[in-house]
Design a protein around this motif. Structure first.
Motif, mmCIF file in Angstrom:
data_model
loop_
_atom_site.group_PDB
_atom_site.id
_atom_site.type_symbol
_atom_site.label_atom_id
_atom_site.label_comp_id
_atom_site.label_asym_id
_atom_site.label_seq_id
_atom_site.Cartn_x
_atom_site.Cartn_y
_atom_site.Cartn_z
ATOM 1 N N TRP A 90 -8.746 4.653 3.017
ATOM 2 C CA TRP A 90 -7.444 5.147 3.441
ATOM 3 C C TRP A 90 -6.490 5.256 2.253
ATOM 4 O O TRP A 90 -5.274 5.292 2.433
ATOM 5 C CB TRP A 90 -6.842 4.217 4.493
ATOM 6 C CG TRP A 90 -7.512 4.266 5.826
ATOM 7 C CD1 TRP A 90 -8.021 5.357 6.455
ATOM 8 C CD2 TRP A 90 -7.723 3.166 6.729
ATOM 9 N NE1 TRP A 90 -8.532 5.023 7.681
ATOM 10 C CE2 TRP A 90 -8.371 3.679 7.880
ATOM 11 C CE3 TRP A 90 -7.432 1.811 6.672
ATOM 12 C CZ2 TRP A 90 -8.724 2.874 8.957
ATOM 13 C CZ3 TRP A 90 -7.788 1.003 7.747
ATOM 14 C CH2 TRP A 90 -8.423 1.527 8.881
ATOM 15 N N ASP B 100 -3.439 7.632 2.131
ATOM 16 C CA ASP B 100 -2.417 7.534 3.179
ATOM 17 C C ASP B 100 -1.490 6.361 2.855
ATOM 18 O O ASP B 100 -1.897 5.200 2.946
ATOM 19 C CB ASP B 100 -3.088 7.327 4.539
ATOM 20 C CG ASP B 100 -2.125 7.514 5.696
ATOM 21 O OD1 ASP B 100 -0.916 7.261 5.504
ATOM 22 O OD2 ASP B 100 -2.571 7.894 6.789
ATOM 23 N N ALA C 10 -1.166 3.426 5.443
ATOM 24 C CA ALA C 10 -2.391 2.805 5.950
ATOM 25 C C ALA C 10 -2.486 1.338 5.553
ATOM 26 O O ALA C 10 -1.961 0.923 4.514
ATOM 27 C CB ALA C 10 -3.609 3.560 5.425
ATOM 28 N N TYR D 72 -2.296 5.209 14.284
ATOM 29 C CA TYR D 72 -2.882 6.360 13.613
ATOM 30 C C TYR D 72 -2.953 7.516 14.594
ATOM 31 O O TYR D 72 -3.506 7.372 15.692
ATOM 32 C CB TYR D 72 -4.283 5.958 13.140
ATOM 33 C CG TYR D 72 -5.125 7.010 12.476
ATOM 34 C CD1 TYR D 72 -5.019 7.256 11.109
ATOM 35 C CD2 TYR D 72 -6.071 7.723 13.194
ATOM 36 C CE1 TYR D 72 -5.832 8.189 10.483
ATOM 37 C CE2 TYR D 72 -6.895 8.660 12.582
ATOM 38 C CZ TYR D 72 -6.759 8.890 11.227
ATOM 39 O OH TYR D 72 -7.576 9.817 10.611
ATOM 40 N N ARG E 62 -3.214 10.879 10.564
ATOM 41 C CA ARG E 62 -2.587 9.997 9.576
ATOM 42 C C ARG E 62 -1.901 8.848 10.292
ATOM 43 O O ARG E 62 -1.559 8.941 11.473
ATOM 44 C CB ARG E 62 -1.561 10.766 8.737
ATOM 45 C CG ARG E 62 -2.155 11.801 7.805
ATOM 46 C CD ARG E 62 -1.068 12.494 6.999
ATOM 47 N NE ARG E 62 -0.295 11.534 6.215
ATOM 48 C CZ ARG E 62 0.844 11.827 5.591
ATOM 49 N NH1 ARG E 62 1.351 13.056 5.674
ATOM 50 N NH2 ARG E 62 1.469 10.910 4.889
ATOM 51 N N PHE E 63 -1.690 7.758 9.555
ATOM 52 C CA PHE E 63 -0.914 6.643 10.091
ATOM 53 C C PHE E 63 0.556 7.027 10.137
ATOM 54 O O PHE E 63 1.078 7.671 9.213
ATOM 55 C CB PHE E 63 -1.114 5.397 9.226
ATOM 56 C CG PHE E 63 -2.456 4.753 9.423
ATOM 57 C CD1 PHE E 63 -2.672 3.846 10.449
ATOM 58 C CD2 PHE E 63 -3.508 5.072 8.577
ATOM 59 C CE1 PHE E 63 -3.916 3.263 10.643
ATOM 60 C CE2 PHE E 63 -4.763 4.487 8.757
ATOM 61 C CZ PHE E 63 -4.966 3.586 9.789
#
Length: 222
Positions: free
Chosen positions: A109, A112, A115, A172, A179-180
């Motif tokens: 991750w 991101d 994350a 998420y 995406r988070f």
């Protein structure tokens, strides 16, 4: 019950279209009837989910869409500073479980900024909608850069919850740009605010059933 787990539970995943959820220990799987709340099957982990190192299992996710031919099952393992994804497809008619040819895949991750650390996962659950309204977010601002066709004011639909070893919940978006979009202490997530809820530290596994009441099931170890 002969099908009940006798060792510590490490993970759980929903398989709604088969009418049950999986509960995992380091060496075995157990099938819990979601509508009946009874144990209906069990076996060795290796017999159904080959190659997964059960001692490294931290969490699992089930994706079981209505009318789909297969349920997707994802098991997450952690070894040192690395986390891995193991993918399996379960036929919703026959129950045959087939591993993906490219197992395992690294869980990464790093691109991101919202994350969690992949090695911090201790439980996870997948919803197929937002029927309970436990989370809201305008996905347009999050996703428009990579998904320019997203309508303005698009709210969260399906989402995945990742519970970490520090008892944080990371959410998420499981549609659009994947995406988070938010994180919070697990104790502030709406179901855990209810009187009688388990403490976040007790949580060892979780799964969400869309087909049987839109319920979040949480496995605890007091």
């Amino acid at each position: 019950d002969p099908h009940a787990p006798q060792d510590p539970i490490l993970a759980a995943a929903n398989a709604d279209q088969r009418g049950y959820a999986y509960v995992f220990t380091a060496t075995s799987y157990h099938q819990l009837s979601v509508p009946g709340h009874q144990w209906v099957g069990s076996g060795s982990l290796a017999s159904r989910f080959p190659d997964v190192p059960g001692s490294q299992l931290t969490s699992a996710i089930g994706v079981s869409w209505p009318a789909e031919a297969q349920t997707g099952l994802i098991l997450i393992t952690v070894s040192g500073s690395n986390a891995w994804l193991w993918f399996y497809d379960e036929d919703n008619s026959s129950g045959l479980v087939v591993p993906r040819a490219d197992n395992p895949q690294p869980l990464d991750w790093s691109s991101d900024p919202l994350a969690p650390s992949p090695t911090s996962t201790k439980a996870a659950f997948q919803t197929l909608g937002n029927a309970n309204g436990w989370t809201h977010h305008d996905l347009y601002s999050l996703c428009v850069a990579t998904e320019p066709t997203i309508p303005p004011d698009t709210d969260v639909g399906p989402y995945t919850g990742i519970i970490t070893s520090s008892d944080q919940l990371f959410l998420y978006a499981a549609s659009w740009c994947f995406r988070f979009y938010e994180n919070m202490p697990l104790a502030l997530f709406t179901p855990f605010v209810e009187p009688g809820s388990p403490t976040p530290a007790e949580v060892v596994a979780a799964f969400y059933s869309t087909e049987h009441g839109d319920r979040l099931y949480v496995v605890v170890q007091p």
